[in-house]
Design a protein around this motif. Structure first.
Motif, PDB file in Angstrom:
ATOM      1  N   PRO A   1      -1.762  75.397  36.598  1.00 13.86           N
ATOM      2  CA  PRO A   1      -2.912  74.559  36.242  1.00 13.86           C
ATOM      3  C   PRO A   1      -2.591  73.068  36.125  1.00 13.86           C
ATOM      4  N   GLN A   2      -1.396  72.735  35.685  1.00 13.68           N
ATOM      5  CA  GLN A   2      -1.026  71.323  35.550  1.00 13.68           C
ATOM      6  C   GLN A   2      -0.957  70.620  36.913  1.00 13.68           C
ATOM      7  N   HIS A   3      -0.718  71.408  37.969  1.00 11.68           N
ATOM      8  CA  HIS A   3      -0.595  70.855  39.314  1.00 11.68           C
ATOM      9  C   HIS A   3      -1.822  71.155  40.180  1.00 11.68           C
ATOM     10  N   ASP A   4      -2.837  71.809  39.590  1.00  7.53           N
ATOM     11  CA  ASP A   4      -4.055  72.191  40.322  1.00  7.53           C
ATOM     12  C   ASP A   4      -3.750  72.974  41.595  1.00  7.53           C
ATOM     13  N   GLU A   5      -2.894  73.980  41.477  1.00  9.87           N
ATOM     14  CA  GLU A   5      -2.592  74.806  42.638  1.00  9.87           C
ATOM     15  C   GLU A   5      -2.163  76.197  42.220  1.00  9.87           C
TER      16      GLU A   5
ATOM     17  N   LEU B   1       6.325  85.454  36.009  1.00 11.92           N
ATOM     18  CA  LEU B   1       6.158  84.253  35.179  1.00 11.92           C
ATOM     19  C   LEU B   1       7.485  83.579  34.852  1.00 11.92           C
ATOM     20  N   VAL B   2       8.541  84.353  34.813  1.00 13.46           N
ATOM     21  CA  VAL B   2       9.856  83.792  34.490  1.00 13.46           C
ATOM     22  C   VAL B   2      10.816  83.887  35.675  1.00 13.46           C
ATOM     23  N   ASP B   3      10.275  84.156  36.837  1.00 13.26           N
ATOM     24  CA  ASP B   3      11.079  84.222  38.056  1.00 13.26           C
ATOM     25  C   ASP B   3      11.708  82.852  38.323  1.00 13.26           C
TER      26      ASP B   3
ATOM     27  N   ASP C   1      -5.276  73.281  30.294  1.00 11.63           N
ATOM     28  CA  ASP C   1      -4.361  72.153  30.089  1.00 11.63           C
ATOM     29  C   ASP C   1      -3.136  72.554  29.277  1.00 11.63           C
ATOM     30  N   ASP C   2      -3.267  73.638  28.505  1.00  9.97           N
ATOM     31  CA  ASP C   2      -2.169  74.097  27.651  1.00  9.97           C
ATOM     32  C   ASP C   2      -1.211  75.033  28.378  1.00  9.97           C
ATOM     33  N   LEU C   3      -1.453  75.291  29.655  1.00 10.24           N
ATOM     34  CA  LEU C   3      -0.628  76.235  30.418  1.00 10.24           C
ATOM     35  C   LEU C   3       0.197  75.521  31.470  1.00 10.24           C
ATOM     36  N   ASP C   4       1.449  75.920  31.578  1.00  2.27           N
ATOM     37  CA  ASP C   4       2.272  75.461  32.690  1.00  2.27           C
ATOM     38  C   ASP C   4       2.131  76.415  33.868  1.00  2.27           C
ATOM     39  N   VAL C   5       2.123  77.726  33.542  1.00  2.00           N
ATOM     40  CA  VAL C   5       2.058  78.752  34.578  1.00  2.00           C
ATOM     41  C   VAL C   5       1.343  79.979  34.019  1.00  2.00           C
ATOM     42  N   ALA C   6       0.599  80.649  34.877  1.00  2.25           N
ATOM     43  CA  ALA C   6      -0.092  81.893  34.518  1.00  2.25           C
ATOM     44  C   ALA C   6      -0.078  82.784  35.752  1.00  2.25           C
ATOM     45  N   GLU C   7      -0.309  84.061  35.526  1.00  3.82           N
ATOM     46  CA  GLU C   7      -0.346  85.009  36.645  1.00  3.82           C
ATOM     47  C   GLU C   7      -1.581  85.880  36.513  1.00  3.82           C
TER      48      GLU C   7
ATOM     49  N   ILE D   1     -12.526  89.816  47.302  1.00  2.00           N
ATOM     50  CA  ILE D   1     -12.927  90.799  48.318  1.00  2.00           C
ATOM     51  C   ILE D   1     -13.589  92.005  47.678  1.00  2.00           C
ATOM     52  N   GLY D   2     -14.395  91.782  46.648  1.00  2.00           N
ATOM     53  CA  GLY D   2     -15.145  92.864  46.029  1.00  2.00           C
ATOM     54  C   GLY D   2     -14.972  92.903  44.527  1.00  2.00           C
ATOM     55  N   SER D   3     -15.575  93.893  43.922  1.00  2.00           N
ATOM     56  CA  SER D   3     -15.500  94.081  42.473  1.00  2.00           C
ATOM     57  C   SER D   3     -14.150  94.664  42.093  1.00  2.00           C
ATOM     58  N   GLY D   4     -13.801  94.506  40.822  1.00  2.00           N
ATOM     59  CA  GLY D   4     -12.558  95.102  40.361  1.00  2.00           C
ATOM     60  C   GLY D   4     -12.121  94.605  39.001  1.00  2.00           C
ATOM     61  N   PHE D   5     -10.900  94.950  38.665  1.00  2.00           N
ATOM     62  CA  PHE D   5     -10.332  94.631  37.365  1.00  2.00           C
ATOM     63  C   PHE D   5      -9.365  93.469  37.493  1.00  2.00           C
ATOM     64  N   THR D   6      -9.368  92.600  36.498  1.00  2.00           N
ATOM     65  CA  THR D   6      -8.450  91.464  36.495  1.00  2.00           C
ATOM     66  C   THR D   6      -7.724  91.389  35.158  1.00  2.00           C
ATOM     67  N   ARG D   7      -6.549  90.822  35.224  1.00  2.00           N
ATOM     68  CA  ARG D   7      -5.773  90.580  34.013  1.00  2.00           C
ATOM     69  C   ARG D   7      -4.931  89.340  34.251  1.00  2.00           C
ATOM     70  N   THR D   8      -4.817  88.508  33.222  1.00  2.00           N
ATOM     71  CA  THR D   8      -4.024  87.293  33.311  1.00  2.00           C
ATOM     72  C   THR D   8      -2.834  87.401  32.363  1.00  2.00           C
ATOM     73  N   TYR D   9      -1.688  87.006  32.852  1.00  2.00           N
ATOM     74  CA  TYR D   9      -0.481  86.966  32.032  1.00  2.00           C
ATOM     75  C   TYR D   9      -0.099  85.509  31.809  1.00  2.00           C
ATOM     76  N   VAL D  10       0.317  85.203  30.587  1.00  2.00           N
ATOM     77  CA  VAL D  10       0.820  83.874  30.258  1.00  2.00           C
ATOM     78  C   VAL D  10       2.112  84.053  29.466  1.00  2.00           C
TER      79      VAL D  10
END
Length: 183
Positions: free
Chosen positions: A85-89, A37-39, A139-145, A120-129
């Motif tokens: 999200p701000q750039h839709d990509e 996120l800060v790379d 709309d409130d996010l510049d970048v997320a992972e 590609i199947g079931s599993g666990f997800t996590r989002t970092y902001v």
């Protein structure tokens, strides 16, 4: 009776070690993935101030390479994606993944969540902001992972464990299907 107790205690000790190793593997994966996120390349791509098309493509490829390296850091194949999200990509370690705002918002979770319909199947997800809290909307996010840890990866881990022990371990959470070795 003592023999049975020793067998149970030995089995419990092996399972505790297995869980500690699994936790350490996931923690290592978090430590390798979260700093994206800060790379500097991610931030450069996000703010792409007056970059040429060539520089944008080169930076995108550098990010994808870093994500691919992060995705194999836990001895399992997982996917790591950075969202803009701000750039839709997005840029992902999975070459077939395409940005989908609805999918991103549906699976948004700052803690680990289980999903039946990952790419590609079931599993666990996590989002970092970078904010540390769940924003009101994308709309409130510049970048997320996002990190996807796939069910089949855990099945492989359980298969390996079972091949070395007589135990038959499994993962269970109320309301979800059991994740067990394939045997």
């Amino acid at each position: 009776m003592s023999y049975r107790r020793n067998l149970s205690k030995g089995s419990l000790n092996r399972m505790e070690l297995f869980v500690v190793q699994l936790d350490a593997s996931i923690e290592k994966f978090d430590l390798v993935s979260a700093p994206m996120l800060v790379d500097t390349n991610v931030l450069e791509y996000l703010y792409n101030l007056e970059m040429s098309d060539y520089s944008l493509i080169k930076t995108r490829l550098l990010i994808q390479e870093k994500l691919s390296l992060a995705s194999v850091s836990g001895n399992r194949r997982n996917d790591v994606s950075v969202y803009f999200p701000q750039h839709d990509e997005s840029i992902s370690s999975s070459p077939t993944y395409e940005y989908d705002l609805e999918e991103f918002e549906r699976r948004f979770s700052l803690g680990w969540g289980y999903s039946e319909d990952l790419e590609i199947g079931s599993g666990f997800t996590r989002t970092y902001v970078t904010t540390g809290y769940k924003p009101a909307g994308s709309d409130d996010l510049d970048v997320a992972e996002r990190i996807n840890l796939y069910k089949w990866s855990f099945e492989n881990l359980l298969d390996t464990y079972k091949s070395n022990h007589s135990d038959n371990p499994f993962f269970y959470k109320k309301g979800h299907a059991v994740i067990a070795s394939r045997s």
